[in-house]
Scaffold this motif. Structure first.
Motif, short mmCIF file in Angstrom:
data_model
loop_
_atom_site.label_atom_id
_atom_site.label_comp_id
_atom_site.label_asym_id
_atom_site.label_seq_id
_atom_site.Cartn_x
_atom_site.Cartn_y
_atom_site.Cartn_z
N ASP A 49 45.65 47.85 48.98
CA ASP A 49 44.28 48.72 48.29
C ASP A 49 44.70 49.06 46.72
O ASP A 49 43.97 48.87 45.87
CB ASP A 49 44.34 49.97 49.14
N ALA A 50 46.05 49.44 46.28
CA ALA A 50 46.36 50.16 45.04
C ALA A 50 46.62 48.74 44.10
O ALA A 50 45.94 48.81 42.94
CB ALA A 50 47.80 50.67 44.92
N LEU A 51 47.03 47.49 44.44
CA LEU A 51 47.04 46.37 43.69
C LEU A 51 45.58 45.94 43.52
O LEU A 51 44.96 45.26 42.62
CB LEU A 51 47.68 44.98 44.45
N LEU A 52 44.37 45.72 44.43
CA LEU A 52 43.30 45.36 44.38
C LEU A 52 42.35 46.17 43.28
O LEU A 52 41.65 45.86 42.63
CB LEU A 52 42.50 45.33 45.68
N ALA A 53 42.67 47.53 43.51
CA ALA A 53 42.07 48.69 42.53
C ALA A 53 42.49 48.31 41.14
O ALA A 53 41.73 48.41 40.05
CB ALA A 53 42.38 50.17 43.09
N LYS A 54 43.69 48.08 40.92
CA LYS A 54 44.43 47.75 39.74
C LYS A 54 43.93 46.43 39.12
O LYS A 54 43.55 46.35 37.89
CB LYS A 54 45.77 47.93 39.62
#
Length: 56
Positions: A49-54
Motif C-alpha cells: 500500500d505504501a509503495l502504491l501510494a508513493k
C-alpha cells in the motif's frame, strides 16, 4: 544438479528421484544447518500500500 551433487552430496540417482519440493527442502535445510539466513520475503500488504501510494 551441481547443487545436489556437490552441495548436498547426493548421488545422481538421488537427484533424479527427488521431487522439486524434496530438492528445495533439502537446500533450505542445509542452509539452515549452516547458518545461512533466508532470503527476503514478499512485501506485506501494508508495504505494498505504501509503495502504491508513493509510486502509483
Amino acid at each position: 544438479m551441481r547443487i545436489a551433487l556437490g552441495g548436498l552430496g547426493w548421488r545422481p540417482v538421488d537427484f533424479w528421484d527427488a521431487t522439486l519440493t524434496e530438492f528445495f527442502e533439502a537446500i533450505h535445510g542445509r542452509n539452515e544447518a549452516n547458518g545461512v539466513e533466508a532470503g527476503k520475503s514478499a512485501p506485506t500488504s501494508g508495504e505494498m500500500d505504501a509503495l502504491l501510494a508513493k509510486y502509483g
